[in-house]
Design a protein around this motif. Structure first.
Motif, PDB file in Angstrom:
ATOM      1  N   GLU A  20       6.344  14.631   4.256  1.00  0.00           N
ATOM      2  CA  GLU A  20       5.498  13.722   4.201  1.00  0.00           C
ATOM      3  C   GLU A  20       5.339  13.533   5.686  1.00  0.00           C
ATOM      4  O   GLU A  20       4.076  13.503   5.773  1.00  0.00           O
ATOM      5  N   LYS A  21       6.403  13.431   5.955  1.00  0.00           N
ATOM      6  CA  LYS A  21       6.505  12.833   7.337  1.00  0.00           C
ATOM      7  C   LYS A  21       5.941  14.070   8.125  1.00  0.00           C
ATOM      8  O   LYS A  21       5.201  13.699   9.630  1.00  0.00           O
ATOM      9  N   PRO A  47       1.313  14.929   6.878  1.00  0.00           N
ATOM     10  CA  PRO A  47       0.855  14.058   6.616  1.00  0.00           C
ATOM     11  C   PRO A  47      -0.327  14.135   6.540  1.00  0.00           C
ATOM     12  O   PRO A  47      -1.290  12.914   5.354  1.00  0.00           O
TER      13      PRO A  47
END
Length: 391
Positions: A350-351, A354
Motif C-alpha cells: 500500500e505504501k 497508494p
C-alpha cells in the motif's frame, strides 16, 4: 563553437521527428573524435534511469518493446559499461546483467545508422519516468545493498529448481504433475520455516519487492497467472501494463519462490498450449488467437486455485506438526506469525502503490481453449468468476 554532441542532442533528444534524428546522426557520423564522449553521455543516461527506480532488465525490456532488438543490445552495452564503476551491486542485479543481450559492434552497419540508433535510444532513456523503486540503486551504502542469506536457502532453491526443470522437460503429464506439486510443497514449507525462524530470532527483515516482466502477447492472462502465483506464496502483485512488468511485494524467500514457480508454470503452460493448438489446427480450426487467450486465462485461474489449496494444506500440516511436538515450534504460534507477515506485506504494498486500481478483465471467449487450459493446469498440478488484477 558548441560541441558537436551538444548540437546533435539539441536536434534530436527533445523532439520526436525523424528529421531531427537524421540531423543529429549526420553530425555524429562525421565526428569520430566525439565517440568516447557519446558513450560517456549514454552511461550518464543509464545512471539517471537507476536513480528513477529502473533496473537493468526493466530498461532492456522497454527498449526492446518500444524500439527493437538492436537498440536493446545498445542499451545492454551501456548498462554493462556503467555498472563496472560500482564495487558492489544490489541483490538480483547480477542475474539480470548475466541475461543481457550482446552489444552490437561499434559503428555497424555504418556510422550514420549506428549514431541514429544510439540517439533514438538516448531519446527513450531521457523520457523514462520515475517508478517505484524495488531496492537500493547501485552505489548505495554497503549495508543497504547487503541482504544476509537465509540458512540453508541455496540448497533448498537448488532442489526446487531441479524439480521444476524436470517438470518442464518431461513429456509425461503425470510426472510433471508430481514434480510441480513437490516443488510447491517445498516452497510453502520453506516459507513457513523462514517465518518461524524470523519470529524466534526477532529478526528485523522486512518485505521487499522485485519486478517480473509480463510480455506480449496475451499479457493479461500472463499477469493473472503471476498474480495467482504471488498470492499463493503470500505476496502481493501489481501489474503495470504500460511498461510490461509486475511488481511483486513480499519477503525474500517468498519472492524467490514466485520467480521460480511463475517461470516454470509459464513454460509448462506455453508448451501445453502449443500442443493443444496443433491438435486444433489438425482438426481444421483457424481461430488460434482466441484459442490461445482462452487457454491461458483458464490455465491461470485453475493454477491459482490449486496453488492456494496447496499452500493451505502445507500451512495446516505445519501447524498440526508443531502442535503435536508440544507447542515449542509452530502449533499455536504459526498462524499469528503468518498473519503478521501478511499484514506487513500488505502495508508495504500500500505504501509503494497508494493509487492502484482493481480492474475486471475480459473473459475467455473460446470454450475449447478454456477446456484445454483447465486440463493443462490440472496436469501442472498447481475458477469461477471473472478474475481481477491490480494495476
Amino acid at each position: 563553437m558548441e560541441p558537436v554532441i551538444d548540437q546533435a542532442f539539441a536536434a534530436t533528444l527533445y523532439t520526436d521527428d525523424d528529421a531531427g534524428l537524421d540531423t543529429g546522426a549526420s553530425l555524429l557520423a562525421a565526428a569520430p573524435t566525439a565517440d568516447a564522449e557519446l558513450v560517456r553521455r549514454g552511461e550518464e543516461f543509464v545512471r539517471r534511469a537507476w536513480e528513477r527506480g529502473w533496473l537493468p532488465a526493466d530498461v532492456v525490456r522497454v527498449v526492446r518493446r518500444d524500439l527493437d532488438e538492436h537498440a536493446a543490445g545498445l542499451a545492454a552495452g551501456l548498462i554493462a559499461a556503467e555498472v563496472r564503476r560500482y564495487p558492489e551491486l544490489p541483490p538480483r542485479w547480477r542475474s539480470q546483467l548475466d541475461e543481457l543481450p550482446a552489444a552490437p559492434p561499434w559503428g555497424r552497419p555504418d556510422r550514420f545508422s549506428y549514431a541514429s540508433a544510439l540517439l533514438g535510444l538516448y531519446r527513450l532513456l531521457l523520457a523514462l519516468p520515475v517508478i517505484e523503486p524495488v531496492g537500493p540503486p547501485p552505489g548505495a551504502a554497503r549495508e543497504a545493498l547487503y541482504r544476509p542469506p537465509v540458512a540453508g536457502e541455496p540448497r533448498m532453491l537448488t532442489r526446487i529448481r531441479a524439480l521444476l526443470a524436470k517438470a518442464e522437460a518431461t513429456g509425461f503429464p503425470e510426472e510433471a504433475e508430481a514434480l510441480s506439486a513437490k516443488a510447491q510443497e517445498l516452497m510453502a514449507r520453506h516459507s513457513i520455516d523462514e517465518a518461524l525462524l524470523a519470529a524466534r530470532t526477532h529478526g528485523d527483515r522486512t518485505p521487499g519487492a522485485c519486478r517480473i516482466g509480463v510480455d506480449a502477447p496475451y499479457e493479461t492472462a500472463k499477469a493473472i497467472l503471476l498474480d495467482a502465483v504471488a498470492s499463493a506464496n503470500r505476496c502481493r502483485a501489481v501489474w503495470n501494463s504500460d511498461f510490461g512488468f509486475t511488481t511483486v511485494v513480499g519477503f525474500e524467500a517468498d519472492l524467490e519462490a514466485v520467480e521460480l514457480l511463475h517461470t516454470s508454470l509459464l513454460v509448462q503452460g506455453t508448451a501445453a498450449m502449443t500442443r493443444a493448438e496443433a491438435g486444433q489446427r489438425a482438426g481444421g480450426r483457424k481461430r488460434t488467437k482466441t484459442f490461445r487467450q482462452s487457454f491461458l486465462m483458464a490455465y491461470a485461474q485453475r493454477v491459482g486455485a490449486r496453488l492456494a489449496d496447496g499452500t493451505a494444506r502445507a500451512t495446516a500440516e505445519a501447524d498440526a506438526e508443531g502442535g503435536a511436538g508440544g507447542g515449542a515450534g509452530a502449533g499455536s504460534g504459526l498462524l499469528p506469525v503468518l498473519a503478521a507477515r501478511d499484514l506487513a506485506v500488505g502495508d508495504t504494498a500500500e505504501k509503494m502503490f497508494p493509487r492502484t486500481t482493481t480492474t475486471r478483465v475480459r473473459g475467455a471467449t473460446d470454450l475449447d481453449g478454456w477446456n484445454h487450459g483447465t486440463r493443462a493446469a490440472d496436469r501442472a498440478r498447481m475458477g469461477g468468476g471473472t478474475p481481477e488484477i491490480r494495476g
